[in-house]
Design a protein around this motif. Sequence first.
Motif, mmCIF file in Angstrom:
data_model
loop_
_atom_site.group_PDB
_atom_site.id
_atom_site.type_symbol
_atom_site.label_atom_id
_atom_site.label_comp_id
_atom_site.label_asym_id
_atom_site.label_seq_id
_atom_site.Cartn_x
_atom_site.Cartn_y
_atom_site.Cartn_z
ATOM 1 N N ARG A 158 -4.803 -5.474 -1.271
ATOM 2 C CA ARG A 158 -3.549 -6.191 -1.449
ATOM 3 C C ARG A 158 -2.356 -5.249 -1.581
ATOM 4 O O ARG A 158 -1.202 -5.684 -1.473
ATOM 5 C CB ARG A 158 -3.624 -7.102 -2.674
ATOM 6 C CG ARG A 158 -4.552 -8.286 -2.504
ATOM 7 C CD ARG A 158 -4.664 -9.070 -3.799
ATOM 8 N NE ARG A 158 -5.270 -8.280 -4.859
ATOM 9 C CZ ARG A 158 -5.353 -8.657 -6.137
ATOM 10 N NH1 ARG A 158 -4.826 -9.820 -6.497
ATOM 11 N NH2 ARG A 158 -5.924 -7.882 -7.026
ATOM 12 N N SER A 159 -2.620 -3.965 -1.840
ATOM 13 C CA SER A 159 -1.519 -3.004 -1.964
ATOM 14 C C SER A 159 -0.757 -2.891 -0.653
ATOM 15 O O SER A 159 0.465 -2.726 -0.645
ATOM 16 C CB SER A 159 -2.059 -1.639 -2.382
ATOM 17 O OG SER A 159 -2.764 -1.730 -3.608
ATOM 18 N N GLY A 160 -1.474 -2.957 0.455
ATOM 19 C CA GLY A 160 -0.868 -2.993 1.780
ATOM 20 C C GLY A 160 0.114 -1.868 2.032
ATOM 21 O O GLY A 160 -0.134 -0.695 1.715
ATOM 22 N N SER A 161 1.266 -2.258 2.588
ATOM 23 C CA SER A 161 2.257 -1.265 3.017
ATOM 24 C C SER A 161 2.944 -0.561 1.859
ATOM 25 O O SER A 161 3.584 0.481 2.064
ATOM 26 C CB SER A 161 3.313 -1.942 3.903
ATOM 27 O OG SER A 161 3.946 -2.990 3.188
ATOM 28 N N CYS A 162 2.835 -1.115 0.648
ATOM 29 C CA CYS A 162 3.531 -0.488 -0.487
ATOM 30 C C CYS A 162 2.654 0.543 -1.202
ATOM 31 O O CYS A 162 3.081 1.147 -2.176
ATOM 32 C CB CYS A 162 3.996 -1.550 -1.479
ATOM 33 S SG CYS A 162 2.659 -2.426 -2.299
ATOM 34 N N ARG A 163 1.417 0.742 -0.708
ATOM 35 C CA ARG A 163 0.496 1.643 -1.408
ATOM 36 C C ARG A 163 1.059 3.068 -1.483
ATOM 37 O O ARG A 163 1.061 3.701 -2.542
ATOM 38 C CB ARG A 163 -0.867 1.661 -0.701
ATOM 39 C CG ARG A 163 -1.859 2.661 -1.348
ATOM 40 C CD ARG A 163 -3.183 2.733 -0.622
ATOM 41 N NE ARG A 163 -3.934 1.517 -0.807
ATOM 42 C CZ ARG A 163 -4.197 0.646 0.156
ATOM 43 N NH1 ARG A 163 -3.731 0.876 1.383
ATOM 44 N NH2 ARG A 163 -4.900 -0.439 -0.081
ATOM 45 N N GLU A 164 1.541 3.571 -0.352
ATOM 46 C CA GLU A 164 1.985 4.963 -0.295
ATOM 47 C C GLU A 164 3.143 5.237 -1.246
ATOM 48 O O GLU A 164 3.119 6.201 -2.021
ATOM 49 C CB GLU A 164 2.389 5.317 1.137
ATOM 50 C CG GLU A 164 2.797 6.776 1.295
ATOM 51 C CD GLU A 164 3.104 7.128 2.741
ATOM 52 O OE1 GLU A 164 3.643 8.232 2.972
ATOM 53 O OE2 GLU A 164 2.805 6.297 3.634
#
Length: 294
Positions: A12-18
């Motif tokens: 669920r972290s998706g694109s905001c993980r980085e």
Amino acid sequence: MQVIEDIVTDARSGSCREITLEQGARSCFSIPLTYDESVYGVLVVYGRSPAENWDTDILAEFGQTIAHTINAVETRSSFQADSVVELTLHSTAADTPLCRLAQAIDSKLEFEGLVSGTDDVATVFFTVPGVAPEQVVTAGKDVLGITEVTSLVERDDAPLFKARLSEPSLAGLVLNQNATVRSLRVDAGTATVVVDLPGSASVRTFVDSLAQEVPDLELLSRRTRTREPGATLQSTILERLTPRQQEVLQLAYRSGYFEMPRVQTGKELADHPSLAKRETTRQRRLIETSIREE
């Protein structure tokens, strides 16, 4: 509440993980800010370590406290406004407990007041002209959403009743949006309600929100007028009471405790289901005593 225990492994972290990992975050908590039927947003909290076995009850309570505070500030601002917007609304498809009762007895009902209990079961007060009290009480036993109907005052013109509701009512939906019910008439299959909305509130937002719960809702009229004298004083007094104290005081007032002669005694009020079922015998006596002293 939504919990991401580990941003590294949770999909669920998706694109905001980085970007979150770059900021040193490893866990994420999304806490809804809700009070009654109102949603004020979402509080997002990040943690620097994985959230394994974390106790999230404190965060949930924190979110509820924030929402309650926002609601209190909005309510205070609404009551302090000098003007109100009076709306007349009509529905021919309102499926609420009182509408069903009106259909069952083939008569109209006049709303007198509602007390939102802390046990999520509301008590509504209403009059029924031209119908025998025993007929109303008997019909209420078979109406979906009504758990109990009690005859309070047998008057020739319009006997007074109270009922316990296990489903939302039209009046309750209005009150949940910080509006005031000036009058509510329920006839067989129809409901007409006049409400006071704070002058600073959005009429469109209010009507659209109410229409989601009440099909075929129609706005018949709208006018702006000056707030009635005494409304600010009343709101100031109520602000000093806890929700529990407000419930007890409103039940006493609506049930005719302060009338002469009294419609209900302090003991009868203390035995009301919303009060009695959670209290010990000693606590119920204290409730009865506090009502009598007031």
